[in-house]
Design a protein around this motif. Structure first.
Motif, PDB file in Angstrom:
ATOM      1  N   GLY A 280      -1.497  -3.053  -2.626  1.00 20.03           N
ATOM      2  CA  GLY A 280      -0.412  -3.316  -3.555  1.00 20.03           C
ATOM      3  C   GLY A 280      -0.539  -4.593  -4.358  1.00 20.03           C
ATOM      4  O   GLY A 280       0.281  -4.857  -5.243  1.00 20.03           O
ATOM      5  N   CYS A 296      -5.591  -1.817  -4.411  1.00 21.52           N
ATOM      6  CA  CYS A 296      -4.995  -2.800  -5.309  1.00 21.52           C
ATOM      7  C   CYS A 296      -4.414  -2.122  -6.552  1.00 21.52           C
ATOM      8  O   CYS A 296      -4.725  -0.979  -6.864  1.00 21.52           O
ATOM      9  CB  CYS A 296      -6.040  -3.827  -5.737  1.00 21.52           C
ATOM     10  SG  CYS A 296      -6.088  -5.309  -4.677  1.00 21.52           S
ATOM     11  N   LYS A 297      -3.581  -2.858  -7.266  1.00 23.60           N
ATOM     12  CA  LYS A 297      -3.043  -2.393  -8.539  1.00 23.60           C
ATOM     13  C   LYS A 297      -4.037  -2.696  -9.660  1.00 23.60           C
ATOM     14  O   LYS A 297      -4.768  -3.679  -9.598  1.00 23.60           O
ATOM     15  CB  LYS A 297      -1.715  -3.081  -8.846  1.00 23.60           C
ATOM     16  CG  LYS A 297      -0.602  -2.783  -7.863  1.00 23.60           C
ATOM     17  CD  LYS A 297       0.661  -3.551  -8.264  1.00 23.60           C
ATOM     18  CE  LYS A 297       1.802  -3.293  -7.304  1.00 23.60           C
ATOM     19  NZ  LYS A 297       3.016  -4.062  -7.672  1.00 23.60           N
ATOM     20  N   ASN A 299      -5.531  -4.141 -12.989  1.00 21.49           N
ATOM     21  CA  ASN A 299      -5.307  -5.470 -13.565  1.00 21.49           C
ATOM     22  C   ASN A 299      -6.361  -5.738 -14.627  1.00 21.49           C
ATOM     23  O   ASN A 299      -7.565  -5.568 -14.374  1.00 21.49           O
ATOM     24  CB  ASN A 299      -5.372  -6.546 -12.475  1.00 21.49           C
ATOM     25  CG  ASN A 299      -5.348  -7.949 -13.062  1.00 21.49           C
ATOM     26  OD1 ASN A 299      -4.534  -8.243 -13.937  1.00 21.49           O
ATOM     27  ND2 ASN A 299      -6.250  -8.799 -12.615  1.00 21.49           N
TER      28      ASN A 299
END
Length: 310
Positions: A280, A296-297, A299
């Motif tokens: 997250g 992960c998000k 980016n």
């Protein structure tokens, strides 16, 4: 047959008067037995009659109950039946309407999202006036000066390889992305497109099939950096990757990520020098997000830990 004649004769009063003493005794036994049989028969008959009556009463009661229920149902379907039918139709119509409304909202949501992405893409590649360029460069210069790092100016050339169409949209988007206040200017870097051919690196938009011509290590699937060439795969530029989109990204954001990531190699960074810090959280820019997010998000900008230039 002989026994039946004896029983009939024993029960006949006229025959009984003519019988001998022994015959009369036998006739009396037959009469007693017959009387007992008749009594037993009457008892059984009475019990059977009572049972049949009770069953008839129960059946009648059930029939009446069923008839009343039928009338009630008929009433519901007639008077109330119309209302029930209307209720069913209304419920069905509400469900259909709700489903159509949800589908419409979903469709409108997707359309709005697509419109927002299209708007962002048009804004990225919009024509740059001299005033636009100066304003963007001035802002990047301020961010770089406030970064606490030495300010470094990079001049780059824009090129294409293969069939990728016009270079103008790509060049305009690249200039905006490289000098965005959220990007590498936070590490002290400012970028200007060369006007005299003197370049610190070449920013190349390449047809996917031409990627390996820069180096055998360059894949037709992804973008690449080789020496002074920062090469953007045209298939990725136009379509991103499905895993990025599935994770909540969009094409406009992907273009920002891929240029910042590949130019990051020219600034001294390597792939996956830092990776996903936890489920997250934002993915590091230099993580190979086109290949894996590891929870992960998505980016598109360097994290604070990545704000350095070699």
């Amino acid at each position: 047959m002989k026994r039946i004649r004896r029983i009939v004769r024993a029960l006949d009063p006229r025959a009984y008067a003519k019988m001998s003493r022994r015959e009369r005794l036998e006739a009396l036994r037959i009469r007693r037995v017959t009387a007992m049989v008749l009594v037993l028969f009457l008892v059984v008959a009475m019990m059977t009659s009572c049972s049949v009556h009770a069953m008839s009463v129960r059946m009648l009661s059930r029939t009446q109950t069923t008839a009343q229920a039928g009338k009630s149902t008929a009433g519901t379907k007639g008077d109330g039946g119309k209302s029930s039918g209307k209720a069913h139709r209304a419920t069905a119509e509400r469900q259909t309407s709700g489903k159509q409304s949800a589908e419409k909202q979903s469709s409108e949501g997707k359309t709005q999202e697509e419109s927002a992405v299209d708007k962002a893409l048009r804004a990225q590649s919009a024509v740059l006036s001299d005033e636009d360029r100066n304003r963007i460069l001035d802002q990047a210069q301020k961010v770089a000066q406030n970064s606490g790092n030495p300010v470094v100016h990079y001049h780059y050339c824009v090129a294409t390889k293969g069939d990728v169409g016009s270079v103008d949209d790509f060049a305009n988007a690249a200039f905006r992305i490289l000098n965005d206040e959220h990007g590498w200017p936070r590490a002290g870097a400012v970028f200007e497109r060369s006007t005299d051919g003197n370049c610190d690196f070449d920013l190349v938009l390449s047809q996917a099939s031409q990627m390996p011509s820069f180096s055998p290590s360059c894949s037709v699937e992804y973008s690449c950096r080789v020496d002074q060439n920062v090469i953007i795969n045209d298939d990725r530029w136009k379509g991103s990757v499905q895993s990025w989109l599935d994770a909540g990204g969009n094409l406009a954001r992907y273009r920002v990520m891929v240029i910042n990531h590949e130019v990051g190699h020219r600034l001294g960074h390597i792939d996956n020098e830092t990776t996903c810090a936890g489920e997250g959280q934002l993915a590091p820019l230099m993580q190979e997000q086109s290949m894996h997010l590891d929870g992960c998000k998505v980016n598109e900008y360097p994290l604070d830990s990545e704000l350095w230039i070699d």
